[in-house]
Design a protein around this motif. Sequence first.
Motif, PDB file in Angstrom:
ATOM      1  N   ASP A  59       0.749  -1.276  -0.191  1.00  0.00           N
ATOM      2  CA  ASP A  59       0.110  -0.047   0.116  1.00  0.00           C
ATOM      3  C   ASP A  59       0.852   1.217  -0.099  1.00  0.00           C
ATOM      4  N   GLY A  60       2.050   1.134   0.742  1.00  0.00           N
ATOM      5  CA  GLY A  60       2.720   2.488   0.705  1.00  0.00           C
ATOM      6  C   GLY A  60       4.083   2.533  -0.013  1.00  0.00           C
ATOM      7  N   TYR A  61       4.315   1.505  -0.714  1.00  0.00           N
ATOM      8  CA  TYR A  61       5.536   1.585  -1.767  1.00  0.00           C
ATOM      9  C   TYR A  61       5.531   1.390  -3.086  1.00  0.00           C
ATOM     10  N   LYS A  62       6.136   1.613  -4.012  1.00  0.00           N
ATOM     11  CA  LYS A  62       6.180   1.420  -5.475  1.00  0.00           C
ATOM     12  C   LYS A  62       5.935  -0.158  -5.744  1.00  0.00           C
ATOM     13  N   ASP A  63       5.299  -0.527  -6.679  1.00  0.00           N
ATOM     14  CA  ASP A  63       5.090  -1.847  -6.837  1.00  0.00           C
ATOM     15  C   ASP A  63       6.380  -2.587  -7.169  1.00  0.00           C
ATOM     16  N   PHE A  64       7.367  -1.888  -7.723  1.00  0.00           N
ATOM     17  CA  PHE A  64       8.902  -2.738  -8.184  1.00  0.00           C
ATOM     18  C   PHE A  64       9.328  -2.720  -7.042  1.00  0.00           C
ATOM     19  N   PHE A  65       9.248  -1.893  -5.921  1.00  0.00           N
ATOM     20  CA  PHE A  65      10.073  -2.055  -4.729  1.00  0.00           C
ATOM     21  C   PHE A  65       9.570  -3.316  -4.086  1.00  0.00           C
ATOM     22  N   ALA A  66       8.217  -3.242  -3.768  1.00  0.00           N
ATOM     23  CA  ALA A  66       7.647  -4.383  -3.030  1.00  0.00           C
ATOM     24  C   ALA A  66       7.961  -5.729  -3.676  1.00  0.00           C
ATOM     25  N   ALA A  67       8.008  -5.776  -4.889  1.00  0.00           N
ATOM     26  CA  ALA A  67       8.519  -6.861  -5.670  1.00  0.00           C
ATOM     27  C   ALA A  67       9.768  -7.449  -5.401  1.00  0.00           C
ATOM     28  N   GLU A  68      10.706  -6.190  -5.306  1.00  0.00           N
ATOM     29  CA  GLU A  68      12.146  -6.735  -4.890  1.00  0.00           C
ATOM     30  C   GLU A  68      12.211  -7.156  -3.416  1.00  0.00           C
ATOM     31  N   VAL A  69      11.439  -6.540  -2.577  1.00  0.00           N
ATOM     32  CA  VAL A  69      11.408  -7.118  -1.127  1.00  0.00           C
ATOM     33  C   VAL A  69      11.006  -8.668  -1.147  1.00  0.00           C
ATOM     34  N   TYR A  70       9.869  -8.771  -1.809  1.00  0.00           N
ATOM     35  CA  TYR A  70       9.423 -10.286  -2.051  1.00  0.00           C
ATOM     36  C   TYR A  70      10.360 -11.294  -2.570  1.00  0.00           C
ATOM     37  N   LYS A  71      11.045 -10.738  -3.621  1.00  0.00           N
ATOM     38  CA  LYS A  71      12.013 -11.530  -4.219  1.00  0.00           C
ATOM     39  C   LYS A  71      13.416 -11.772  -3.605  1.00  0.00           C
ATOM     40  N   THR A  72      13.579 -10.827  -2.878  1.00  0.00           N
ATOM     41  CA  THR A  72      15.033 -10.913  -2.040  1.00  0.00           C
ATOM     42  C   THR A  72      14.814 -11.884  -0.863  1.00  0.00           C
ATOM     43  N   PHE A  73      13.829 -11.628  -0.117  1.00  0.00           N
ATOM     44  CA  PHE A  73      13.533 -12.234   0.839  1.00  0.00           C
ATOM     45  C   PHE A  73      13.148 -13.740   0.541  1.00  0.00           C
ATOM     46  N   LEU A  74      12.474 -14.109  -0.209  1.00  0.00           N
ATOM     47  CA  LEU A  74      12.119 -15.420  -0.428  1.00  0.00           C
ATOM     48  C   LEU A  74      13.234 -16.131  -0.976  1.00  0.00           C
ATOM     49  N   HIS A  75      13.990 -15.657  -1.776  1.00  0.00           N
ATOM     50  CA  HIS A  75      15.237 -16.134  -2.474  1.00  0.00           C
ATOM     51  C   HIS A  75      16.368 -16.764  -1.513  1.00  0.00           C
ATOM     52  N   CYS A  76      16.384 -15.676  -0.413  1.00  0.00           N
ATOM     53  CA  CYS A  76      17.075 -15.912   0.599  1.00  0.00           C
ATOM     54  C   CYS A  76      16.659 -17.502   1.426  1.00  0.00           C
ATOM     55  N   ALA A  77      15.382 -16.971   1.721  1.00  0.00           N
ATOM     56  CA  ALA A  77      14.728 -18.283   2.413  1.00  0.00           C
ATOM     57  C   ALA A  77      14.659 -19.412   1.771  1.00  0.00           C
ATOM     58  N   ALA A  78      14.688 -19.550   0.486  1.00  0.00           N
ATOM     59  CA  ALA A  78      14.447 -20.740  -0.236  1.00  0.00           C
ATOM     60  C   ALA A  78      15.969 -21.355  -0.170  1.00  0.00           C
ATOM     61  N   LYS A  79      16.901 -20.539  -0.676  1.00  0.00           N
ATOM     62  CA  LYS A  79      18.235 -20.911  -0.538  1.00  0.00           C
ATOM     63  C   LYS A  79      18.756 -21.734   0.735  1.00  0.00           C
ATOM     64  N   ILE A  80      18.348 -21.145   1.908  1.00  0.00           N
ATOM     65  CA  ILE A  80      18.571 -21.532   3.318  1.00  0.00           C
ATOM     66  C   ILE A  80      18.025 -22.873   3.574  1.00  0.00           C
ATOM     67  N   ILE A  81      16.569 -22.909   3.244  1.00  0.00           N
ATOM     68  CA  ILE A  81      15.737 -24.056   3.492  1.00  0.00           C
ATOM     69  C   ILE A  81      16.636 -25.114   2.559  1.00  0.00           C
ATOM     70  N   LEU A  82      17.027 -25.094   1.481  1.00  0.00           N
ATOM     71  CA  LEU A  82      17.529 -26.207   0.647  1.00  0.00           C
ATOM     72  C   LEU A  82      18.899 -26.315   1.282  1.00  0.00           C
ATOM     73  N   SER A  83      19.557 -25.834   1.746  1.00  0.00           N
ATOM     74  CA  SER A  83      21.030 -25.801   2.407  1.00  0.00           C
ATOM     75  C   SER A  83      20.856 -26.728   3.729  1.00  0.00           C
TER      76      SER A  83
END
Length: 232
Positions: A59-83
Amino acid sequence: MSLKEDLEKRVREIFQQRWTTRDGSVVPSDDSIKLNNDAVKLKATILYADLADSTKLVDGYKDFFAAEVYKTFLHCAAKIILSEGGTITAYDGDRIMAVYLGDSKNTSAVRTALKINWAAKNIVQKEMDDHYKERTTYKLYHVCGVDTSDIFVAKTGVRGANDLVWVGKAPNYAAKLAALDHTKATWITKAVYDQMDNSAKTASNGTNMWVANTWNDMGGKTIYSSTYWWSL
């Protein structure tokens, strides 16, 4: 056959058809379970990692910024889960679900949560701050929830559009834990705490990393929270 008749026929079949079940030792794939009343039973630990306050983010930030937050957080979480030997079973918007099996499943899942906490603060937030500098004051908060129990895995949906459904206490509780107070990034049940290795309980200085809490919304159950992290 009308849509109404088709739905009535299928619902009647599901309620009347006998279940075929088997014990599993690996996380089932989509093609290993049939769409009829077929299921795999597992003893598993479930982890949910969920961004907190994502509504304020979109609601409060640009769509591309929100997408970057989603992508970076989920990427790190996924890599750690697999490791840590976990299996990713679902992405759902701003959260990820993982399953852990085996004798060390609770320790591995908790270690994953603590590592995600470290990565969120020391990789995602740091890179965000470095890149955007004074252009945003956004702070990333998240919660990981972990529980363990018997799981009943079946397939739901229709042909061509289906997925596995994870039925049991652990998927339900882990998801609810991931919605608790984000000032404590990791929440686990007593069952997980009691079964995990001491290495996941105490910090390097011998301090217990976990605080017992009463989960009033779930009948006064004891759960544990932590603000600690596990460095990568």
